[in-house]
Motif scaffolding. Sequence first.
Motif, PDB file in Angstrom:
ATOM      1  N   ALA A 143       0.444   4.154  14.011  1.00 10.61           N
ATOM      2  CA  ALA A 143       0.566   5.195  15.036  1.00 10.61           C
ATOM      3  C   ALA A 143       1.285   6.422  14.497  1.00 10.61           C
ATOM      4  CB  ALA A 143       1.294   4.636  16.256  1.00 10.61           C
ATOM      5  N   GLU A 144       2.391   6.206  13.734  1.00 10.20           N
ATOM      6  CA  GLU A 144       3.130   7.365  13.235  1.00 10.20           C
ATOM      7  C   GLU A 144       2.339   8.109  12.165  1.00 10.20           C
ATOM      8  OE1 GLU A 144       6.860   6.354  11.450  1.00 10.20           O
ATOM      9  OE2 GLU A 144       5.961   5.235   9.784  1.00 10.20           O
ATOM     10  N   SER A 145       1.357   7.416  11.552  1.00 10.58           N
ATOM     11  CA  SER A 145       0.500   8.062  10.558  1.00 10.58           C
ATOM     12  C   SER A 145      -0.704   8.734  11.198  1.00 10.58           C
ATOM     13  CB  SER A 145       0.020   7.020   9.537  1.00 10.58           C
ATOM     14  OG  SER A 145       1.101   6.365   8.920  1.00 10.58           O
ATOM     15  N   GLY A 146      -0.828   8.600  12.526  1.00 15.11           N
ATOM     16  CA  GLY A 146      -1.932   9.198  13.249  1.00 15.11           C
ATOM     17  C   GLY A 146      -3.214   8.422  13.147  1.00 15.11           C
ATOM     18  N   ALA A 147      -3.104   7.102  12.876  1.00 17.74           N
ATOM     19  CA  ALA A 147      -4.289   6.270  12.697  1.00 17.74           C
ATOM     20  C   ALA A 147      -4.353   5.182  13.758  1.00 17.74           C
ATOM     21  CB  ALA A 147      -4.290   5.640  11.309  1.00 17.74           C
ATOM     22  N   THR A 148      -5.558   4.715  14.038  1.00 18.06           N
ATOM     23  CA  THR A 148      -5.756   3.582  14.925  1.00 18.06           C
ATOM     24  C   THR A 148      -5.489   2.300  14.152  1.00 18.06           C
ATOM     25  OG1 THR A 148      -7.455   4.790  16.142  1.00 18.06           O
ATOM     26  CG2 THR A 148      -7.425   2.390  16.381  1.00 18.06           C
ATOM     27  N   PRO A 149      -4.766   1.341  14.722  1.00 17.06           N
ATOM     28  CA  PRO A 149      -4.549   0.073  14.019  1.00 17.06           C
ATOM     29  C   PRO A 149      -5.875  -0.519  13.566  1.00 17.06           C
ATOM     30  CG  PRO A 149      -3.159   0.177  15.958  1.00 17.06           C
ATOM     31  CD  PRO A 149      -4.061   1.376  16.025  1.00 17.06           C
ATOM     32  N   PRO A 150      -5.955  -0.983  12.326  1.00 16.23           N
ATOM     33  CA  PRO A 150      -7.234  -1.468  11.791  1.00 16.23           C
ATOM     34  C   PRO A 150      -7.670  -2.785  12.413  1.00 16.23           C
ATOM     35  CG  PRO A 150      -5.483  -1.883  10.238  1.00 16.23           C
ATOM     36  CD  PRO A 150      -4.874  -1.057  11.341  1.00 16.23           C
ATOM     37  N   GLU A 151      -8.980  -2.990  12.456  1.00 22.24           N
ATOM     38  CA  GLU A 151      -9.539  -4.257  12.937  1.00 22.24           C
ATOM     39  C   GLU A 151      -9.713  -5.264  11.819  1.00 22.24           C
ATOM     40  OE1 GLU A 151     -13.080  -3.527  15.141  1.00 22.24           O
ATOM     41  OE2 GLU A 151     -12.091  -2.234  16.624  1.00 22.24           O
ATOM     42  N   VAL A 152      -9.742  -4.786  10.588  1.00 23.81           N
ATOM     43  CA  VAL A 152      -9.770  -5.644   9.397  1.00 23.81           C
ATOM     44  C   VAL A 152      -8.755  -5.065   8.411  1.00 23.81           C
ATOM     45  CG1 VAL A 152     -12.175  -6.355   9.672  1.00 23.81           C
ATOM     46  CG2 VAL A 152     -11.636  -4.308   8.343  1.00 23.81           C
ATOM     47  N   PRO A 153      -8.228  -5.862   7.490  1.00 30.97           N
ATOM     48  CA  PRO A 153      -7.250  -5.338   6.540  1.00 30.97           C
ATOM     49  C   PRO A 153      -7.796  -4.175   5.717  1.00 30.97           C
ATOM     50  CG  PRO A 153      -7.207  -7.729   6.550  1.00 30.97           C
ATOM     51  CD  PRO A 153      -8.396  -7.333   7.367  1.00 30.97           C
ATOM     52  N   VAL A 154      -6.974  -3.142   5.604  1.00 27.16           N
ATOM     53  CA  VAL A 154      -7.292  -1.981   4.766  1.00 27.16           C
ATOM     54  C   VAL A 154      -6.741  -2.262   3.364  1.00 27.16           C
ATOM     55  CG1 VAL A 154      -6.853   0.468   4.379  1.00 27.16           C
ATOM     56  CG2 VAL A 154      -7.219  -0.391   6.709  1.00 27.16           C
ATOM     57  N   LEU A 155      -7.599  -2.157   2.357  1.00 30.24           N
ATOM     58  CA  LEU A 155      -7.203  -2.500   0.992  1.00 30.24           C
ATOM     59  C   LEU A 155      -7.256  -1.278   0.089  1.00 30.24           C
ATOM     60  CD1 LEU A 155      -6.563  -4.666  -1.203  1.00 30.24           C
ATOM     61  CD2 LEU A 155      -9.052  -4.932  -1.475  1.00 30.24           C
ATOM     62  N   PHE A 156      -6.186  -1.111  -0.706  1.00 33.70           N
ATOM     63  CA  PHE A 156      -6.219  -0.141  -1.799  1.00 33.70           C
ATOM     64  C   PHE A 156      -5.458  -0.758  -2.973  1.00 33.70           C
ATOM     65  CE2 PHE A 156      -2.501   0.879   0.741  1.00 33.70           C
ATOM     66  CZ  PHE A 156      -1.502   1.088  -0.195  1.00 33.70           C
ATOM     67  N   PHE A 157      -5.444  -0.067  -4.082  1.00 32.54           N
ATOM     68  CA  PHE A 157      -4.858  -0.636  -5.303  1.00 32.54           C
ATOM     69  C   PHE A 157      -3.793   0.278  -5.890  1.00 32.54           C
ATOM     70  CE2 PHE A 157      -9.084  -2.449  -5.012  1.00 32.54           C
ATOM     71  CZ  PHE A 157      -8.864  -3.782  -5.291  1.00 32.54           C
ATOM     72  N   LYS A 158      -2.846  -0.343  -6.569  1.00 28.30           N
ATOM     73  CA  LYS A 158      -1.936   0.362  -7.453  1.00 28.30           C
ATOM     74  C   LYS A 158      -2.166  -0.190  -8.859  1.00 28.30           C
ATOM     75  CE  LYS A 158       1.886   1.958  -5.636  1.00 28.30           C
ATOM     76  NZ  LYS A 158       3.088   2.258  -4.811  1.00 28.30           N
ATOM     77  N   THR A 159      -2.073   0.640  -9.863  1.00 28.37           N
ATOM     78  CA  THR A 159      -2.207   0.139 -11.225  1.00 28.37           C
ATOM     79  C   THR A 159      -0.980  -0.687 -11.586  1.00 28.37           C
ATOM     80  OG1 THR A 159      -1.302   2.246 -12.010  1.00 28.37           O
ATOM     81  CG2 THR A 159      -3.700   2.008 -12.006  1.00 28.37           C
ATOM     82  N   PRO A 160      -1.167  -1.765 -12.361  1.00 28.16           N
ATOM     83  CA  PRO A 160      -0.024  -2.612 -12.712  1.00 28.16           C
ATOM     84  C   PRO A 160       1.105  -1.875 -13.419  1.00 28.16           C
ATOM     85  CG  PRO A 160      -2.067  -3.778 -13.135  1.00 28.16           C
ATOM     86  CD  PRO A 160      -2.451  -2.364 -12.786  1.00 28.16           C
ATOM     87  N   ASN A 161       0.790  -0.780 -14.131  1.00 29.20           N
ATOM     88  CA  ASN A 161       1.866  -0.081 -14.843  1.00 29.20           C
ATOM     89  C   ASN A 161       2.738   0.774 -13.926  1.00 29.20           C
ATOM     90  OD1 ASN A 161       0.185   2.128 -14.396  1.00 29.20           O
ATOM     91  ND2 ASN A 161      -0.100   2.633 -16.554  1.00 29.20           N
ATOM     92  N   THR A 162       2.495   0.730 -12.608  1.00 26.71           N
ATOM     93  CA  THR A 162       3.432   1.353 -11.665  1.00 26.71           C
ATOM     94  C   THR A 162       4.650   0.474 -11.435  1.00 26.71           C
ATOM     95  OG1 THR A 162       2.314   0.362  -9.754  1.00 26.71           O
ATOM     96  CG2 THR A 162       1.590   2.567 -10.413  1.00 26.71           C
ATOM     97  N   VAL A 163       4.568  -0.810 -11.813  1.00 31.66           N
ATOM     98  CA  VAL A 163       5.622  -1.767 -11.501  1.00 31.66           C
ATOM     99  C   VAL A 163       6.824  -1.560 -12.414  1.00 31.66           C
ATOM    100  CG1 VAL A 163       6.239  -4.215 -11.452  1.00 31.66           C
ATOM    101  CG2 VAL A 163       4.000  -3.466 -10.608  1.00 31.66           C
ATOM    102  N   VAL A 164       7.994  -1.370 -11.789  1.00 31.52           N
ATOM    103  CA  VAL A 164       9.257  -1.240 -12.508  1.00 31.52           C
ATOM    104  C   VAL A 164      10.280  -2.136 -11.821  1.00 31.52           C
ATOM    105  CG1 VAL A 164       8.792   1.082 -13.380  1.00 31.52           C
ATOM    106  CG2 VAL A 164       9.893   0.800 -11.142  1.00 31.52           C
ATOM    107  N   GLY A 165      11.498  -2.123 -12.310  1.00 29.88           N
ATOM    108  CA  GLY A 165      12.541  -2.944 -11.732  1.00 29.88           C
ATOM    109  C   GLY A 165      13.076  -2.367 -10.433  1.00 29.88           C
ATOM    110  N   PRO A 166      13.829  -3.164  -9.673  1.00 28.51           N
ATOM    111  CA  PRO A 166      14.277  -2.764  -8.339  1.00 28.51           C
ATOM    112  C   PRO A 166      15.350  -1.689  -8.328  1.00 28.51           C
ATOM    113  CG  PRO A 166      15.261  -4.855  -8.949  1.00 28.51           C
ATOM    114  CD  PRO A 166      14.256  -4.539 -10.008  1.00 28.51           C
ATOM    115  N   TYR A 167      15.997  -1.466  -9.474  1.00 33.70           N
ATOM    116  CA  TYR A 167      17.049  -0.461  -9.547  1.00 33.70           C
ATOM    117  C   TYR A 167      16.709   0.644 -10.538  1.00 33.70           C
ATOM    118  CZ  TYR A 167      19.189  -4.633  -7.574  1.00 33.70           C
ATOM    119  OH  TYR A 167      19.437  -5.755  -6.820  1.00 33.70           O
ATOM    120  N   ASP A 168      15.473   0.640 -11.017  1.00 32.82           N
ATOM    121  CA  ASP A 168      15.049   1.663 -11.966  1.00 32.82           C
ATOM    122  C   ASP A 168      14.853   3.012 -11.279  1.00 32.82           C
ATOM    123  OD1 ASP A 168      15.072  -0.169 -14.022  1.00 32.82           O
ATOM    124  OD2 ASP A 168      12.903  -0.490 -14.043  1.00 32.82           O
TER     125      ASP A 168
END
Length: 281
Positions: A86-111
């Motif tokens: 709702a805050e994004s201005g979208a209707t709640p989806p009826e099926v899961p919305v899927l997108f991807f991040k590349t694995p090299n985006t992953v870093v540590g929790p305090y990085d």
Amino acid sequence: MKLMRVGAFGAERPVVEHDGVTYDLRPLTDDVDGAFLAADGIARTRTALAAGSLPRTDVAGERVGAPVARPQAVWCIGMNYAAHAAESGATPPEVPVLFFKTPNTVVGPYDEVLVPRGSEKTDWEVELAVVIGRRARYLHSPEEAAAHIAGYTISNDVSERAFQLEISGGQWSKGKCAETFNPLGPALVPADELDVSDVRLTSSVNGEPRQDSTTADLIFSVPYLVWHLSQVAVLEPGDVINTGTPQGVAISGRFPYLRAGDVVELAIEGIGTQRQVLAQA
């Protein structure tokens, strides 16, 4: 029991924290990765702890890395909390919305998290992350999902909203894949030690509260997501699933976007906390 990886980026060593004591996992494995998880690594860790065969280790002052090494895929579910949709201005989806991040985006929790060049709309998102422990392919029902989940951790699904929505051509991943855009950790909590049906998620920026919700508000539950994804793809051990973020992010218009020098803090009950300082790429 919490599995972690500590040390310099690319040279982390695996450890396990149990009852306030940290033990070296290298007698069992060189790393916490998909191969370790698929080979009953969590069960073998419990056995080793019970047998007293793991040496104690001091991790004070060491960098904390992402709790799982080299995921081959980072699966992301969009708009999985109705209030965030709702805050994004979208209707709640009826099926899961899927997108991807590349694995090299992953870093540590305090990085450090880097604001991309040209960014004006860098945003934060606290999310429960699922780590797959066993190959999932065409599961028959959501009830089968539990056997394929190794555990849970915290993800910050950092986003650049202009890249994601204004110059995306309709593909969200353009705003999701900048370097450092997926802090993960600090720990992997085994799935059978944490009931994620109703755990609290929070975030703050510069000490000011932003998100405060629980996973009870997920539109699509964790078992459903794992089942659903297994119908359209093969989930491999070590894969990460970001399950969506609750309301309280900058795209709502209620808060400013992130700038260099800002401090983002995230927490999920039963897992731990993250803290990142923003810097300019």
